[in-house]
Scaffold this motif. Structure first.
Motif, mmCIF file in Angstrom:
data_model
loop_
_atom_site.group_PDB
_atom_site.id
_atom_site.type_symbol
_atom_site.label_atom_id
_atom_site.label_comp_id
_atom_site.label_asym_id
_atom_site.label_seq_id
_atom_site.Cartn_x
_atom_site.Cartn_y
_atom_site.Cartn_z
ATOM 1 N N UNK A 23 0.832 -1.199 0.000
ATOM 2 C CA UNK A 23 0.000 0.000 0.000
ATOM 3 C C UNK A 23 0.868 1.250 0.000
ATOM 4 N N UNK A 24 1.942 1.233 0.792
ATOM 5 C CA UNK A 24 2.844 2.378 0.839
ATOM 6 C C UNK A 24 3.529 2.603 -0.504
ATOM 7 N N UNK A 25 3.891 1.500 -1.176
ATOM 8 C CA UNK A 25 4.509 1.618 -2.492
ATOM 9 C C UNK A 25 3.521 2.133 -3.540
ATOM 10 N N UNK A 26 2.269 1.713 -3.393
ATOM 11 C CA UNK A 26 1.260 2.108 -4.387
ATOM 12 C C UNK A 26 0.837 3.562 -4.226
ATOM 13 N N UNK A 27 0.997 4.101 -3.025
ATOM 14 C CA UNK A 27 0.479 5.428 -2.736
ATOM 15 C C UNK A 27 1.010 6.512 -3.686
ATOM 16 N N UNK A 42 -1.228 8.471 -6.648
ATOM 17 C CA UNK A 42 -1.382 9.926 -6.580
ATOM 18 C C UNK A 42 -0.823 10.604 -7.825
ATOM 19 N N UNK A 43 0.275 10.061 -8.364
ATOM 20 C CA UNK A 43 0.814 10.604 -9.608
ATOM 21 C C UNK A 43 -0.185 10.406 -10.746
ATOM 22 N N UNK A 44 -0.763 9.196 -10.831
ATOM 23 C CA UNK A 44 -1.753 8.936 -11.865
ATOM 24 C C UNK A 44 -2.951 9.851 -11.733
ATOM 25 N N UNK A 45 -3.399 10.070 -10.499
ATOM 26 C CA UNK A 45 -4.539 10.954 -10.275
ATOM 27 C C UNK A 45 -4.202 12.388 -10.659
ATOM 28 N N UNK A 46 -2.969 12.820 -10.367
ATOM 29 C CA UNK A 46 -2.543 14.172 -10.739
ATOM 30 C C UNK A 46 -2.574 14.353 -12.256
ATOM 31 N N UNK A 93 -8.027 14.580 -22.227
ATOM 32 C CA UNK A 93 -6.798 14.638 -23.013
ATOM 33 C C UNK A 93 -6.025 13.321 -22.899
ATOM 34 N N UNK A 94 -5.156 13.019 -23.892
ATOM 35 C CA UNK A 94 -4.375 11.773 -23.842
ATOM 36 C C UNK A 94 -3.590 11.596 -22.557
ATOM 37 N N UNK A 95 -2.977 12.666 -22.041
ATOM 38 C CA UNK A 95 -2.211 12.538 -20.803
ATOM 39 C C UNK A 95 -3.121 12.205 -19.630
ATOM 40 N N UNK A 96 -4.339 12.742 -19.631
ATOM 41 C CA UNK A 96 -5.301 12.401 -18.586
ATOM 42 C C UNK A 96 -5.699 10.926 -18.681
ATOM 43 N N UNK A 120 -5.421 8.072 -15.880
ATOM 44 C CA UNK A 120 -6.561 7.232 -15.511
ATOM 45 C C UNK A 120 -6.175 5.759 -15.504
ATOM 46 N N UNK A 121 -5.442 5.331 -16.505
ATOM 47 C CA UNK A 121 -5.024 3.930 -16.579
ATOM 48 C C UNK A 121 -4.061 3.577 -15.448
ATOM 49 N N UNK A 122 -3.206 4.527 -15.060
ATOM 50 C CA UNK A 122 -2.284 4.294 -13.939
ATOM 51 C C UNK A 122 -3.065 4.073 -12.647
#
Length: 307
Positions: free
Chosen positions: A135-139, A143-147, A285-288, A292-294
């Motif tokens: 969980x700590x590794x996924x955090x 968050x990067x994917x959500x950003x 957008x493609x980057x979004x 989302x996939x991340x």
């Protein structure tokens, strides 16, 4: 998801039928939120949608309890915890639909899908459980994917950060509030009500949500019904899809023995993304899309990890 679910069960071998059933539930839940946005666009307010959805679902589950002769006996501890869980899910439901009403549907669901992190947070705060290393590794990854998905700097929108957050800030806040409330409900369910039959737990939760939503609706501005045929279709569809998905979840999945694989249902935002594009003409957008996939991949990885 928008109801407290059972604690994870040990993973079992997933049959084709089980896999397709999980995907069907994810599709219906994603479609439920697209239908909700359609209803919101045609006069329905959030509390009305939650009232209709929860009332019908509670009624259907009550019929299942009666038909299957499920015992309704509860201890005092169970009654208190189930009432609290119902109140939390009521808040979560209103917050998530409020996010769906303000954001592209897929982005609202992605922000909500951070709930595994907040579940770990509540388990630590309330019960002293240390988060798993996974969980700590996924955090930071999640968050990067959500950003990226939310386009936090406003680059994809071309508006700049300030104006972009002026448009999405309230929706994101509602989605994260839904995520935090849902995570809290899951932790309380696991520690205080895990031994309650899932069908009974669902009935009490949905019944509590329905009553609270109806009280709020009747004491505030009343029930807001659709002002166009599309709104009626949306309200009917969200009620049917939500009720059907949860009926399948608590009656079919246990028989298939695939509850431990339920992380597959976290592809819900992907289905919502496709449906919102096809039916609502919502695009990102493609980057979004990469972000989302991340997020989806990280949530599924957490859910499918060995325990």
């Amino acid at each position: 998801m928008s109801s407290a679910s059972a604690p994870p069960a040990p993973l079992s071998r997933l049959s084709l039928t089980g896999f397709l059933t999980l995907l069907l539930i994810a599709l219906m839940m994603g479609a439920n939120h697209v239908a909700a946005r359609t209803a919101f666009n045609h006069g329905v307010d959030v509390v009305t949608a939650v009232t209709f959805r929860s009332t019908v679902t509670a009624f259907v589950v009550a019929l299942i309890l009666w038909q299957q002769k499920v015992s309704l006996q509860l201890t005092g501890r169970h009654r208190k915890s189930l009432l609290l869980i119902g109140a939390l899910i009521a808040i979560q439901s209103v917050c998530l639909y409020s996010a769906v009403a303000r954001l592209p549907v897929a982005l609202a669901l992605l922000a909500f899908n951070t709930y595994p992190l907040l579940t770990a947070f509540w388990a630590r705060v309330l019960y002293g459980h240390r988060p798993e290393r996974m969980v700590l590794l996924a955090m930071p990854v999640m968050l990067l994917g959500l950003a990226l998905a939310l386009d936090v700097l406003g680059a994809a929108s071309g508006l700049g950060a300030a104006e972009h957050w002026g448009q999405i800030g309230a929706g994101v806040a509602f989605a994260l509030a839904a995520s935090a409330t849902f995570g809290l409900a899951l932790v309380i369910t696991q520690h205080e009500a895990a031994d309650v039959d899932g069908r009974l737990r669902t009935f009490t939760t949905m019944g509590t949500v329905a009553i609270l939503a109806a009280v709020v609706a009747l004491t505030q501005s009343g029930i807001h019904l659709p002002n166009a045929s599309a709104g009626w279709w949306g309200l009917g569809a969200l009620t049917l899809l939500y009720g059907t998905a949860f009926t399948i979840m608590f009656t079919v999945l246990p028989k298939l023995g695939v509850v431990g694989n339920s992380a597959i249902m976290n592809v819900e935002p992907v289905f919502a993304l496709v449906l919102a594009w096809a039916l609502l003409r919502q695009t990102i957008a493609p980057m979004q899309l990469v972000g989302a996939l991340v997020v989806v991949a990280t949530v599924m990885w957490l859910g499918l990890r060995k325990r």
